[in-house]
Design a protein around this motif. Structure first.
Motif, PDB file in Angstrom:
ATOM      1  N   ASP A  31       0.833  -1.200   0.000  1.00  0.00           N
ATOM      2  CA  ASP A  31       0.000   0.000   0.000  1.00  0.00           C
ATOM      3  C   ASP A  31       0.870   1.255   0.000  1.00  0.00           C
ATOM      4  N   TRP A  32       1.862   1.298   0.888  1.00  0.00           N
ATOM      5  CA  TRP A  32       2.768   2.451   0.967  1.00  0.00           C
ATOM      6  C   TRP A  32       3.550   2.612  -0.338  1.00  0.00           C
ATOM      7  N   SER A  33       4.055   1.505  -0.862  1.00  0.00           N
ATOM      8  CA  SER A  33       4.860   1.571  -2.075  1.00  0.00           C
ATOM      9  C   SER A  33       4.044   2.084  -3.261  1.00  0.00           C
ATOM     10  N   LEU A  34       2.853   1.524  -3.451  1.00  0.00           N
ATOM     11  CA  LEU A  34       2.022   1.903  -4.594  1.00  0.00           C
ATOM     12  C   LEU A  34       1.423   3.297  -4.473  1.00  0.00           C
ATOM     13  N   ASN A  35       1.090   3.716  -3.265  1.00  0.00           N
ATOM     14  CA  ASN A  35       0.366   4.977  -3.084  1.00  0.00           C
ATOM     15  C   ASN A  35       1.212   6.144  -2.597  1.00  0.00           C
ATOM     16  N   THR A  36       2.433   5.866  -2.138  1.00  0.00           N
ATOM     17  CA  THR A  36       3.293   6.939  -1.634  1.00  0.00           C
ATOM     18  C   THR A  36       4.664   6.934  -2.308  1.00  0.00           C
ATOM     19  N   HIS A  37       5.407   5.847  -2.115  1.00  0.00           N
ATOM     20  CA  HIS A  37       6.809   5.820  -2.540  1.00  0.00           C
ATOM     21  C   HIS A  37       6.989   5.932  -4.056  1.00  0.00           C
ATOM     22  N   PRO A  39       4.834   6.965  -6.404  1.00  0.00           N
ATOM     23  CA  PRO A  39       4.430   8.286  -6.912  1.00  0.00           C
ATOM     24  C   PRO A  39       5.427   9.400  -6.569  1.00  0.00           C
ATOM     25  N   GLU A  40       6.047   9.335  -5.384  1.00  0.00           N
ATOM     26  CA  GLU A  40       7.058  10.343  -5.039  1.00  0.00           C
ATOM     27  C   GLU A  40       8.238  10.275  -5.996  1.00  0.00           C
ATOM     28  N   LEU A  41       8.693   9.066  -6.289  1.00  0.00           N
ATOM     29  CA  LEU A  41       9.824   8.946  -7.219  1.00  0.00           C
ATOM     30  C   LEU A  41       9.429   9.356  -8.630  1.00  0.00           C
ATOM     31  N   LEU A  42       8.225   9.003  -9.061  1.00  0.00           N
ATOM     32  CA  LEU A  42       7.798   9.396 -10.406  1.00  0.00           C
ATOM     33  C   LEU A  42       7.612  10.902 -10.535  1.00  0.00           C
ATOM     34  N   ALA A  43       7.435  11.592  -9.416  1.00  0.00           N
ATOM     35  CA  ALA A  43       7.334  13.054  -9.437  1.00  0.00           C
ATOM     36  C   ALA A  43       8.712  13.712  -9.450  1.00  0.00           C
ATOM     37  N   ALA A  44       9.754  12.945  -9.165  1.00  0.00           N
ATOM     38  CA  ALA A  44      11.116  13.491  -9.154  1.00  0.00           C
ATOM     39  C   ALA A  44      11.588  13.708 -10.589  1.00  0.00           C
ATOM     40  N   PRO A  45      12.395  14.748 -10.813  1.00  0.00           N
ATOM     41  CA  PRO A  45      12.902  15.008 -12.169  1.00  0.00           C
ATOM     42  C   PRO A  45      13.664  13.800 -12.724  1.00  0.00           C
ATOM     43  N   GLY A  46      13.354  13.452 -13.962  1.00  0.00           N
ATOM     44  CA  GLY A  46      14.089  12.399 -14.645  1.00  0.00           C
ATOM     45  C   GLY A  46      13.507  11.008 -14.513  1.00  0.00           C
ATOM     46  N   PHE A  47      12.500  10.815 -13.659  1.00  0.00           N
ATOM     47  CA  PHE A  47      11.857   9.506 -13.534  1.00  0.00           C
ATOM     48  C   PHE A  47      10.662   9.463 -14.469  1.00  0.00           C
ATOM     49  N   ARG A  48      10.624   8.452 -15.360  1.00  0.00           N
ATOM     50  CA  ARG A  48       9.592   8.386 -16.403  1.00  0.00           C
ATOM     51  C   ARG A  48       8.470   7.398 -16.112  1.00  0.00           C
ATOM     52  N   SER A  49       8.823   6.191 -15.715  1.00  0.00           N
ATOM     53  CA  SER A  49       7.807   5.162 -15.502  1.00  0.00           C
ATOM     54  C   SER A  49       8.324   4.155 -14.485  1.00  0.00           C
ATOM     55  N   PHE A  80      16.366  12.107  -3.206  1.00  0.00           N
ATOM     56  CA  PHE A  80      16.818  11.831  -1.841  1.00  0.00           C
ATOM     57  C   PHE A  80      15.676  11.931  -0.835  1.00  0.00           C
ATOM     58  N   ASN A  81      14.744  12.852  -1.055  1.00  0.00           N
ATOM     59  CA  ASN A  81      13.577  12.944  -0.177  1.00  0.00           C
ATOM     60  C   ASN A  81      12.738  11.669  -0.269  1.00  0.00           C
TER      61      ASN A  81
END
Length: 115
Positions: A31-37, A39-49, A80-81
């Motif tokens: 749940d945490w990985s799919l709904n938080t972690h 999405p946070e990484l995909l919002a970081a610059p340079g992460f596509r999918s 890093f965040n």
């Protein structure tokens, strides 16, 4: 021949973690990985999918693969965040984070060209 996966980037980043054999913890992690972690990484610059996978022989071992623009994607403050210690940090083991460069979109192309 089946269709071959064609990445949209020349770089892949894989994160792997193992959890204790506790079904409730694994549900919370997913749940945490799919709904938080993720999405946070995909919002970081340079992460596509992203794609999440579970190892077949270990129901509590997970790998997440990300297509990224390049090595600079794992050097941003947003990255890093997103990987900062969290409530699962003390529980996970065998964590690895590895950056890969895609060497060929079609892994058979070099073999066919040389035959």
């Amino acid at each position: 021949m089946s269709d071959i996966y064609k990445p949209t980037s020349r770089f892949m980043y894989l994160g792997r973690a193992e959890l204790p054999d506790d079904p409730e913890l694994v549900r919370d992690w997913n749940d945490w990985s799919l709904n938080t972690h993720v999405p946070e990484l995909l919002a970081a610059p340079g992460f596509r999918s992203a794609v999440r996978m579970r190892e077949l022989d270990r129901t509590q071992a997970f790998v997440t693969g990300y297509e990224i623009d390049g090595p600079e994607a794992v050097k941003t403050q947003e990255y890093f965040n997103a990987i900062a210690p969290h409530r699962f940090t003390p529980l996970i083991k065998n964590v690895s984070r590895t950056l890969y460069q895609v060497t060929a979109v079609d892994p058979w192309a070099d073999l066919e060209a040389n035959s």
